[in-house]
Design an enzyme around this catalytic site. Structure first.
Site, PDB file in Angstrom:
ATOM      1  N   GLY A 229       0.833  -1.200   0.000  1.00 12.77           N
ATOM      2  CA  GLY A 229       0.000   0.000   0.000  1.00 12.77           C
ATOM      3  C   GLY A 229       0.865   1.247   0.000  1.00 12.77           C
ATOM      4  N   SER A 230       0.327   2.309   0.577  1.00 19.52           N
ATOM      5  CA  SER A 230       1.030   3.590   0.522  1.00 19.52           C
ATOM      6  C   SER A 230       2.183   3.637   1.534  1.00 19.52           C
ATOM      7  CB  SER A 230       0.051   4.718   0.842  1.00 19.52           C
ATOM      8  OG  SER A 230      -0.379   4.585   2.183  1.00 19.52           O
ATOM      9  N   GLY A 234       2.698   2.237   5.420  1.00 21.55           N
ATOM     10  CA  GLY A 234       3.901   1.527   5.843  1.00 21.55           C
ATOM     11  C   GLY A 234       4.574   2.170   7.049  1.00 21.55           C
ATOM     12  N   GLU A 251       5.686  -3.414   0.897  1.00 19.85           N
ATOM     13  CA  GLU A 251       5.702  -3.035  -0.532  1.00 19.85           C
ATOM     14  C   GLU A 251       4.927  -1.731  -0.633  1.00 19.85           C
ATOM     15  OE1 GLU A 251       7.341  -4.616  -2.678  1.00 19.85           O
ATOM     16  OE2 GLU A 251       7.623  -6.580  -1.735  1.00 19.85           O
TER      17      GLU A 251
END
Ligand code: UN1
Length: 495
Positions: A229-230, A234, A251
């Site tokens: 995600g963004s 994270g 990721e």
């Protein structure tokens, strides 16, 4: 639509009457209402996963691979339907919906082979009559938190590996794409039924918002958290997992660039640019967002691109011939339009980028090219939409510096026929990204390589190569088969 749902086992009791509204990006219409997982259920779900773990870790890895082989077979059988549901729920064009399911099949094939190749090293011991080796062991429940843009493939990269590595999986998909997740679970259930004796709760699905995710992120009983995600997400997940010494596989955002050198095959570059910048409506984490072009060919390349962009079919992703489907929702379109305003305010000249009709109710846009005089603030941000920022360069050193001068570090590429340039780009002084390609765009990576990136992209690796090691714990073993007890480093300790 109901036929598609029922062909995937999504009966009305699963798609109606819940609290989570699901909308198709194609026309914004509500297509289902899904029941959400109560947060109060999370401890029991995690406990079930722990119980499944204790049984699954004892199943020999090649036998675990058999389950993944069956999953691959079931995915092959359901490819057309699941691909169509990806198109309906995520708005991808038909061939990309099918391509996503193909990625799932590919990772299953990879993981089946891997199930017989969880190799450890043997190591030369400094002591006589001793043997050293490494053994890889399962870790426990693996949470998979996935995003809307690859609603099912990301789950499969993690799940196929986690399962052969001996770990159960708890999946929290994006709230925007629970239907494809539920359909994938139905496919998984068919594989489990054929497998026969897998422990109950080996693969579970939880539907809900941040509170459901937080229950996974905060639990010591979930040793691995793989989150896509963004970067903003994270930054929350990473420290929380680290705080309890869990392992995270992150990721996050990408801001992927292509350097186009004077020797580049421009026709090939144009095709690569168009696919990677506007494919999936610019909503891949690997989408091309920055074009760094040598001054001598900049005008020519931008003209070729503008011509290619002018004829791109935008509209209903289910229609044959469409290359650009909708953005996921209106908020995403608003973010694109405001990024373009900012690009103009920062001195850029914008071509395209207008909202277009497409299908009524959907958020359709013309892809945009923003000719920039430099790498200003907006260029360093990831806007999840088809905006391509163009910048010029004079020396390769300058191009590489520009390419690396963003917070993200996922994917990158160079178009050149010059060997020195290509090798420099791939060397230690070249691209700082997890993925670096030559004469290929930055998106559309095969599953055989490790997938992931550096810096704000989070550092995680999934998919191929030895990414499986992220799902196992390494144990160093020293075995003494002599009748002596020599100590390491020559230490004497006689009693
Ligand atoms: C993502 O956008 O989250 O390389 C992943 C690619 C795909 C995966 C993208 N194989 O474009």
């Amino acid at each position: 639509m109901q036929d598609l749902f029922s062909s995937l086992g999504l009966t009305p009791d699963l798609t109606q009457g819940g609290t989570l509204a699901v909308r198709s990006p194609i026309d914004g219409a509500e297509i289902a209402r899904i029941a959400e997982t109560p947060v109060s259920d999370m401890p029991a779900i995690i406990a079930r996963s722990q119980t499944a773990f204790r049984a699954w870790r004892e199943v020999p890895a090649p036998r675990r691979g058999e389950l993944v082989r069956l999953l691959g077979e079931e995915l092959r059988a359901a490819k057309a339907e699941l691909g169509a549901l990806v198109t309906l729920e995520a708005g991808k064009i038909t061939s990309e919906g099918l391509g996503e399911v193909q990625e799932m099949i590919d990772i299953c094939d990879f993981a089946v082979g891997l199930s017989r190749q969880l190799y450890g090293l043997t190591i030369a011991s400094e002591r006589p009559g001793h043997r050293m080796m490494e053994t890889w062991h399962p870790m426990g429940p693996c949470a998979v938190i996935s995003a809307f843009n690859f609603p099912v493939a990301v789950w499969s990269w993690n799940t196929a590996l986690a399962l052969v590595c001996g770990n159960p999986v708890i999946w929290k998909p994006s709230e925007k794409t629970p239907l494809t997740a539920m359909a994938s679970m139905k496919i998984m259930e068919r594989a489990l039924a054929r497998f026969g004796d897998a422990p109950e709760g080996l693969v579970q699905l939880v539907i809900g918002g941040p509170a459901v995710g937080e229950a996974l992120v905060g639990s010591k009983d979930v040793p691995i958290v793989s989150a896509t995600g963004s970067t903003r997400m994270g930054r929350i997940v990473g420290p929380k997992v680290a705080e309890r010494f869990g392992r995270s596989i992150l990721e996050l955002g990408g801001n992927n660039a292509m350097i186009v050198a004077p020797s580049a095959d421009l026709d090939m570059a144009v095709r690569a640019i168009v696919f990677s910048a506007v494919g999936t409506a610019g909503q891949r984490c690997t989408s091309l967002r920055r074009l760094i072009v040598h001054h001598s060919i900049r005008k020519d390349l931008v003209a070729k691109l503008a011509a290619a962009y002018a004829s791109l079919p935008i509209g209903d992703p289910r229609k044959e011939g469409t290359l650009i489907g909708p953005l996921v929702d209106a908020a995403s379109r608003d973010r694109m339009l405001s990024a373009l305003e900012q690009a103009k305010a920062e001195g850029g000249t914008v071509h395209g980028g207008a909202a277009v009709e497409g299908v009524a109710g959907g958020a359709y846009v013309q892809p945009a090219i923003a000719d920039m005089s430099g790498q200003s603030a907006i260029v360093k941000e990831e806007t999840f939409a088809p905006i391509l920022y163009v910048m010029g360069y004079e020396t390769l050193e300058e191009a590489i510096a520009l390419q690396n001068d963003v917070p993200q570090g996922l994917s990158s590429c160079i178009f050149t026929l010059n060997l020195r340039e290509a090798e420099t780009f791939l060397s230690a002084v070249g691209s700082d990204c997890g993925i670096a390609n030559v004469n290929i765009g930055p998106s559309g990576a095969e599953i055989g390589g490790a997938f992931g990136g550096e810096k704000d992209t989070g550092g995680g690796r999934e998919s191929g190569s030895d990414a499986w090691k992220g799902y196992m714990r390494r144990q160093t073993n020293t075995v003494n088969y002599s009748a002596q007890l020599p100590l390491a480093q020559g230490v004497k300790f006689d009693i």
